[in-house]
Design an enzyme around this catalytic site. Structure first.
Site, short mmCIF file in Angstrom:
data_model
loop_
_atom_site.label_atom_id
_atom_site.label_comp_id
_atom_site.label_asym_id
_atom_site.label_seq_id
_atom_site.Cartn_x
_atom_site.Cartn_y
_atom_site.Cartn_z
N LYS A 134 -0.57 16.81 0.37
CA LYS A 134 -1.65 15.31 -0.10
C LYS A 134 -2.35 14.59 0.31
O LYS A 134 -1.88 13.63 1.21
CB LYS A 134 -1.08 14.78 -1.57
CG LYS A 134 -1.73 13.91 -2.34
CD LYS A 134 -1.26 12.35 -2.97
CE LYS A 134 -2.03 11.73 -1.89
NZ LYS A 134 -2.92 11.22 -2.48
N GLU B 98 5.98 7.13 8.13
CA GLU B 98 5.35 6.75 8.92
C GLU B 98 4.90 4.75 8.23
O GLU B 98 3.72 5.15 8.07
CB GLU B 98 4.75 7.51 9.76
CG GLU B 98 5.26 8.35 10.53
CD GLU B 98 6.57 7.92 11.97
OE1 GLU B 98 5.79 7.09 12.17
OE2 GLU B 98 7.24 8.90 11.58
N CYS C 290 -2.15 2.72 12.52
CA CYS C 290 -0.78 1.71 12.76
C CYS C 290 0.28 1.31 14.01
O CYS C 290 0.82 -0.29 13.91
CB CYS C 290 0.15 2.19 11.98
SG CYS C 290 0.09 4.20 12.82
N GLU D 271 -0.41 -6.94 8.83
CA GLU D 271 -0.85 -5.91 9.52
C GLU D 271 -2.66 -5.82 9.00
O GLU D 271 -2.71 -6.08 7.61
CB GLU D 271 -0.95 -4.93 9.34
CG GLU D 271 -1.32 -3.55 9.50
CD GLU D 271 -0.40 -2.08 9.35
OE1 GLU D 271 -0.17 -1.97 8.20
OE2 GLU D 271 -0.62 -0.97 10.49
P1 NDP Z 1 -1.47 3.56 0.93
O1 NDP Z 1 -0.09 3.41 1.32
O2 NDP Z 1 -1.64 3.45 0.04
O3 NDP Z 1 -2.27 4.95 1.28
C1 NDP Z 1 -1.58 5.99 2.16
C2 NDP Z 1 -1.41 7.58 1.13
O4 NDP Z 1 -0.41 7.06 -0.17
C3 NDP Z 1 -2.40 7.92 0.72
O5 NDP Z 1 -2.31 9.71 0.09
C4 NDP Z 1 -1.96 7.78 -0.62
O6 NDP Z 1 -3.29 8.58 -1.80
C5 NDP Z 1 -1.06 7.53 -1.05
N1 NDP Z 1 -0.33 7.00 -2.09
C6 NDP Z 1 -0.73 5.50 -2.69
N2 NDP Z 1 -0.09 5.25 -3.92
C7 NDP Z 1 0.84 6.42 -3.49
C8 NDP Z 1 1.78 6.24 -4.43
N3 NDP Z 1 2.41 5.42 -5.35
N4 NDP Z 1 2.96 7.17 -4.28
C9 NDP Z 1 2.69 8.63 -3.08
N5 NDP Z 1 2.02 8.11 -2.47
C10 NDP Z 1 1.16 7.38 -2.52
O7 NDP Z 1 -2.62 2.99 2.14
P2 NDP Z 1 -3.58 2.44 2.28
O8 NDP Z 1 -4.85 3.76 1.30
O9 NDP Z 1 -4.09 1.57 0.37
O10 NDP Z 1 -4.24 1.12 2.90
C11 NDP Z 1 -4.11 0.40 2.12
C12 NDP Z 1 -3.28 -0.64 3.41
O11 NDP Z 1 -2.07 0.91 3.77
C13 NDP Z 1 -3.62 -0.92 4.89
O12 NDP Z 1 -4.75 -1.52 4.52
C14 NDP Z 1 -3.18 -0.71 6.50
O13 NDP Z 1 -2.37 -1.53 6.38
C15 NDP Z 1 -2.23 0.45 5.38
N6 NDP Z 1 -1.91 1.43 5.97
C16 NDP Z 1 -0.85 1.94 7.34
C17 NDP Z 1 -1.70 3.11 7.33
C18 NDP Z 1 -0.74 3.31 8.87
O14 NDP Z 1 -1.21 4.73 9.79
N7 NDP Z 1 0.57 3.33 9.06
C19 NDP Z 1 -2.42 4.24 7.20
C20 NDP Z 1 -3.09 3.96 6.14
C21 NDP Z 1 -3.26 2.20 5.68
P3 NDP Z 1 -4.33 7.51 -1.93
O15 NDP Z 1 -5.65 7.48 -1.37
O16 NDP Z 1 -5.01 9.38 -2.56
O17 NDP Z 1 -4.00 7.26 -3.43
#
Ligand code: NDP
Length: 451
Positions: free
Chosen positions: A153, A228, A262, A355
């Site tokens: 996904k 992660e 990250c 972050e």
């Molecule tokens: P999320 O953690 O929301 O998104 C990461 C993935 O998880 C996406 O594919 C998202 O889907 C999915 N997801 C969201 N909600 C759920 C759920 N309840 N159950 C299962 N999967 C889910 O990150 P955001 O995009 O909202 O980013 C917000 C913050 O997260 C950033 O500002 C940053 O601080 C952090 N982040 C950290 C990352 C890293 O590499 N460690 C990467 C991205 C974000 P979808 O987006 O399609 O809804």
């Protein structure tokens, strides 16, 4: 229902695609479940050959994939090419794994005892928007090598290269149902994968907040989980460092991918006696960063991913923020934010504690080794970090004392295909890449044969 994919550099719609829901997830899980027995039975050499074929096909399409990723994620085309190169390398590296998934023989009384590394079954892989196809490959390649089938996904913001991957895998000869992609919202599709009784494991990269919910949700079906998560990594510059090298390298370690990384070394800790010299060098380096059109070959930093991310990042730089250095960014459409350095800051300030996931660095002064390491460890996160010093013994002391999964000495690079990557503390559990990733896509089976 359709999903509008936005191009962050222009804020315009790039493509409309169908939006998957829980039904599509169930169908993908069923397809992966049906494909599993045959896929695990493919001989190790043939599975290796299919992974090499997939790597070759991805390499053949590298430029197209790089341009698609650059536009959809808003990243400089040079960076996107580098990422697609890593994708190819990752499938090639794990192509060697099916023939090397060794077990053990263990001395026991009355017979022979041996272990096998068995695939888990259907694995659900949930990836973010910052490094879409790269992070997918870190999960898909070892999962496939170990004999699992996949439902991937991608983030709704950046689904395009993952959808290409699904087609490329079929072109490369992977059987139908082995690698399935569902592009839909995390709150629906991600959640369904976490709850689905036929999914054996979830590997997730994203925010610590969502990761926490995934760990809790996975507990119901005792799913294996790799997480992660976020980071707030320290870049520690001691007074005995090669200051010019440390300052020249610091900007790309936090402003790379517009800070949406990250591993970003977003807390720059500088030993007080060299603070002024370091800041002067840092300013030169930050002002030289070229921010602009991702498809321009000269661009070093692109826009943020979305309007929402722009608003979040902006909230860390209020009117009265101590802005020490501010780079440039284009005006007009697109989600632009200039590289920004806040200094001097305390580790307790919000911008130093949370972050930000944008191009905002904080500089925190410290006095002496003990205080530097204490401040570095004073965070809920523990993903990566850097130590700059010409004193080898201090470098090793610091490397052992830092509570993080990945550390670089006199360097800011922490991600390689061949070495383990992952976090301590609330930055996650499990490891990706290198030899360690395979452990997270297999279960150990012990077999005793009475003789
Ligand atoms: P999320 O953690 O929301 O998104 C990461 C993935 O998880 C996406 O594919 C998202 O889907 C999915 N997801 C969201 N909600 C759920 C759920 N309840 N159950 C299962 N999967 C889910 O990150 P955001 O995009 O909202 O980013 C917000 C913050 O997260 C950033 O500002 C940053 O601080 C952090 N982040 C950290 C990352 C890293 O590499 N460690 C990467 C991205 C974000 P979808 O987006 O399609 O809804």
């Amino acid at each position: 229902m359709s999903l509008s994919v936005i191009e962050p550099a222009t804020a315009a719609v790039m493509e409309e695609i169908p939006r998957a829901g829980a039904e599509e997830v169930d169908a993908a899980v069923a397809a992966a479940k049906a494909a599993f027995p045959a896929w695990r039975a493919v001989s190790p050499a043939d599975r290796a050959a299919l992974l090499r074929a997939l790597a070759d096909e991805l390499e053949r399409r590298l430029e197209d994939l790089a341009r698609l990723e650059a536009r959809n994620a808003g990243k400089p085309i040079g960076d996107a090419r580098g990422e697609m190169g890593m994708v190819v390398d990752t499938y090639r590296y794990y192509a060697a794994a099916p023939e090397r998934l060794l077990g053990q023989t263990i001395p026991v009384a009355g017979g022979v005892d041996m272990t096998f590394r068995e695939p888990l079954g259907v694995v659900g892989l949930i990836v973010p928007w910052n490094f879409p196809l790269v992070i997918a490959s870190w999960k898909c390649a070892p999962a496939l090598a170990a004999g699992n089938t996949i439902v991937l996904k991608p983030a709704e913001l950046t689904p395009l290269t993952a959808l290409e991957l699904e087609r490329i895998a079929l072109d490369a000869g992977l059987p139908e149902g082995v690698l399935n992609v569902v592009a839909g919202p995390g709150s629906v599709c991600g959640k369904r994968l976490v709850e689905h009784p036929d999914v054996a494991k979830v590997a997730f990269t994203g925010s610590t907040e969502v990761g926490r919910g995934i760990a809790a949700g996975a507990a119901n079906t005792i799913k294996r989980v790799t997480l992660e998560l976020g980071g707030k990594s320290a870049n520690i510059v001691f007074a005995d460092a090669d200051l010019a090298a440390a300052a020249a390298a610091a900007p790309s370690a936090v402003f790379g991918n517009a800070g949406q990384d990250c591993c970003a070394r977003s807390r720059i800790l500088v030993e007080r006696p060299v603070m002024d010299d370091f800041m002067a060098e840092l300013e030169r380096a930050v002002l030289a960063i070229r921010v602009g059109d991702p498809l321009d070959e000269a661009t070093e930093m692109g826009p943020l991913i979305s309007a929402g991310q722009l608003e979040t990042v902006g909230s860390y730089v209020p009117e009265d923020a101590p802005v020490a250095i501010r780079g440039s960014a284009p005006e007009g459409d697109g989600f632009w934010f200039p590289p920004t350095v806040l200094a001097p800051m305390s580790n307790d300030d919000r911008a130093a504690a949370e972050e930000i996931f944008g191009p905002v660095a904080v500089v925190i002064p410290f006095d002496g080794e003990e205080e530097g390491l204490r401040i570095a460890n004073d965070t809920i996160y523990g993903l990566s970090g850097s130590v700059w010093t010409e004193n080898g013994a201090r470098a090793m002391r610091a490397a052992r004392a830092l509570e993080t999964g990945v550390i670089s000495i006199n360097s800011n690079s922490s991600v390689r295909v061949t070495t383990p990557f992952g976090g301590f503390k609330q930055s996650g559990v499990g490891r990706e890449l290198g030899p360690d990733a395979l452990e997270h896509y297999t279960d150990v089976k012990n077999v005793f044969v009475a003789t």
